[in-house]
Design an enzyme around this catalytic site. Structure first.
Site, PDB file in Angstrom:
ATOM      1  N   ASP A   9       5.113 -12.443  38.950  1.00 26.48           N
ATOM      2  CA  ASP A   9       4.506 -13.740  39.227  1.00 26.48           C
ATOM      3  C   ASP A   9       5.376 -14.889  38.748  1.00 26.48           C
ATOM      4  O   ASP A   9       6.214 -14.754  37.862  1.00 26.48           O
ATOM      5  CB  ASP A   9       3.122 -13.826  38.596  1.00 26.48           C
ATOM      6  CG  ASP A   9       3.082 -13.384  37.146  1.00 26.48           C
ATOM      7  OD1 ASP A   9       3.797 -12.432  36.785  1.00 26.48           O
ATOM      8  OD2 ASP A   9       2.328 -13.983  36.367  1.00 26.48           O
ATOM      9  N   ASP A  67       3.868  -7.487  39.927  1.00 26.76           N
ATOM     10  CA  ASP A  67       3.560  -8.418  38.847  1.00 26.76           C
ATOM     11  C   ASP A  67       4.741  -9.325  38.524  1.00 26.76           C
ATOM     12  O   ASP A  67       4.954  -9.718  37.381  1.00 26.76           O
ATOM     13  CB  ASP A  67       3.106  -7.675  37.583  1.00 26.76           C
ATOM     14  CG  ASP A  67       2.346  -8.600  36.630  1.00 26.76           C
ATOM     15  OD1 ASP A  67       1.329  -9.157  37.050  1.00 26.76           O
ATOM     16  OD2 ASP A  67       2.796  -8.765  35.482  1.00 26.76           O
TER      17      ASP A  67
END
Length: 571
Positions: free
Chosen positions: A344, A342
């Protein structure tokens, strides 16, 4: 009086960080649409004004100051020498006491701010007096990640443009807040939502979508600013997402991918493009000279379980450039292929001139990542020129998530989260605020849940380890850290640099402070009473410079909530 039902919240992880999934369900929130107390005497904003916003030492016309998103304000009345005399000019209290991430827009003495649940206020920028209030009538279903936030509006002509939590695009009359038109962007029941501010350019309203945690297919779109009709669409998840089977990240480190297992999975289930995520959290930057836009794309879905999404998962975790007029793909660069942490790409891109590898000055684009690096790219082809020294501790990169949990730093928040950076081109410095939150990554396979939260596991804050933050100045021509200020809590919100030699930013403990942009020395501070987790803006009214910031706390780091917009001046 009408009401919309409020929040049933499900927390996906343990600790001070909370990933919130919510549907409109039981809280009474007034839905009057628009409550006007007066008219805003604001002149129409021209495209030429927006084009030259970087030179405007009066207004603050775009979310990050200008189309290049430099967050450098050219006024210098408030300076290193006198900032110690800065004091509160006025405080406005909104009707919503919840996570506040708005970037105030100021046009001709009128300020536009937003709150969670997509409210918009027009204020007198000199006094803080409310001129009108738009209270969006939320739909029956609202699904979102990381808080019911809204990051602001943009103005073009006589319209104020807003993207809403229930995935609508709304144009308001700038003078009184009346709805001019409203357009559905996507279906919130499938996990789509909007927290970003629109970007308006050449009669186009540019907007991305949130929902990368819900099995959506991400996009960036352009809508007609006069009618709300869609002009073009670019899917951030292409039909073929496999890529080049990259085994290393942008910095050259091995990501421990089992390529053969992924290829076997691809043969069984095919390309995962339909539900691969790829949300876009923040505004694109606009290169007016080349008519191109630059933005970053968020995580694949499900976040932590890569077993059913073989390949590089393009264009997740990537810098992407498109043609402004057509939405056609120009180039991309992927930071982390097949991300299962995660990490991102979320912080906005910034356009500045940079030194290439041979020392030649060229048009560049910056992105500050959750990894803790500032990445420097060639604007022409998106290629990576360099990455900065790590601004946060990095440990066990890239250890794979396990059922029992694997520790890796940085945690899932970063590094640099959605927080926009600021730059000072005169010093070749980028200023970033960072989080240090040690976490463990847990993976658990689960089927697509039909528009509900789909993490494929959890990331958990380690309660026995200290969390902290920092403010870091990076020389983007060398990648070297020039200075760094440690903070007692993780930093999330944003930062502003000014021609007065200052940077302004806030902390979750309510501290809002000014620092010398050259060396990081703290020169002034104020305690706001709630988390200062929003990007500051600056503006001038009546020959007086102001700095303004929202103090309302933040869901993601669970800082103290409030409802204040606070403006400061020297007298």
């Amino acid at each position: 009086m009408k009401y919309v039902r409020g929040l049933t919240a499900g927390f996906a992880i343990i600790g001070s960080f909370a990933l919130l999934s919510a549907t409109a369900d039981a809280q009474e929130v007034k839905q009057e649409g628009k409550a006007a107390l007066g008219n805003a005497k604001v002149a129409p904003v021209t495209q030429q004004q927006l084009n030259s916003a970087d030179k405007n030492a009066k207004d603050f016309l775009l979310t990050n100051g200008n189309y290049a998103q430099t967050r450098f304000y050219p006024a210098k009345q408030i300076s290193r020498d006198n900032v110690k005399h800065l004091h509160v000019a006025w405080i406005f209290q909104t009707d919503v006491k919840e996570s506040l991430e708005t970037s105030p827009i100021v046009v001709d003495g009128v300020m536009f701010v937003t709150t969670s649940f997509s409210h918009v206020y027009a204020l007198d920028a000199k006094t803080g007096q409310q001129l009108w209030h738009y209270n969006h009538k939320m739909g029956p279903i609202t699904t979102f990640c990381c808080g019911p936030n809204n990051r602001g509006v943009q103005v073009l002509g006589d319209k104020v443009y807003l993207a809403t939590l229930d995935s609508k695009l709304v144009a308001l009359n700038a003078k009184n807040g009346e709805v001019v038109w409203r357009t559905d962007i996507a279906d919130p029941e499938l996990g789509y939502s909007e927290t970003m501010a629109p970007t308006v350019i050449k009669d186009k309203v540019l907007i991305g979508t949130n929902g990368g945690e819900y099995g959506i297919r991400g996009f960036v779109r352009a809508y007609d600013a006069n009618t709300g009709k869609q002009i073009w669409n670019f899917n951030t998840i292409p039909d073929s997402t496999v890529g080049v089977w990259a085994t290393k990240d942008a910095t050259g480190r091995d990501m421990h991918r089992d390529i053969q297992a992924e290829k076997d999975q691809l043969a069984k289930t095919g390309d995962p493009s339909a539900k691969l995520g790829g949300g876009v959290w923040q505004n694109p930057s606009v290169d007016l000279a080349t008519n191109r836009i630059y933005f970053v794309v968020g995580n694949p879905s499900p976040d932590l379980d890569g077993s059913n999404r073989p390949g590089d998962n393009l264009y997740t975790n990537s810098l992407v450039s498109l043609d402004l007029d057509t939405g056609k793909y120009v180039c991309h660069f992927q930071y982390i292929a097949h991300d299962v942490w995660d990490l991102d790409a979320v912080s906005p891109t910034v356009l500045v001139d940079v030194k290439d590898k041979n020392g030649k000055t060229i048009p560049g684009v910056l992105h500050a990542g959750k990894t803790g690096h500032v990445y420097v790219h060639d604007r022409k082809d998106c290629s990576l020129i360099r990455f900065s020294e790590a601004m946060v501790p990095q440990e066990n990169m890239w250890v794979l998530p396990t059922k029992d949990g694997a520790r890796m730093l940085p945690g899932a928040n970063g590094g640099v989260e959605w927080s926009p950076i600021a730059t000072d081109p005169g010093q070749s410095l980028a200023y970033a605020i960072n989080l240090h939150q040690p976490m463990t990554y847990h993976v658990e396979n689960s089927p697509y849940p039909n528009g509900k939260l789909w993490l494929g596991g959890a990331f958990k804050v380690i309660p026995t380890e200290t969390q902290s933050g920092n403010i870091t100045a990076v020389n983007y021509d060398s990648g070297k850290i020039k200075w760094q200020v440690k903070t007692p809590e993780p930093m999330i919100g944003g930062i502003l640099a000014t021609a007065g030699g200052l940077v302004f930013t806030g902390e979750s403990n309510g501290k809002f402070a000014a620092y010398d942009s050259s060396n990081g020395k703290e020169l002034w501070s104020f305690r706001a009473g709630a988390g200062v987790n929003a990007p500051p803006s600056s503006y001038v009214v009546g020959n007086k410079q102001y700095v303004v910031v929202g103090a309302g706390g933040n869901v993601q780091v669970d800082s103290k909530r409030g409802n204040n917009i606070i403006a400061f001046s020297l007298d």
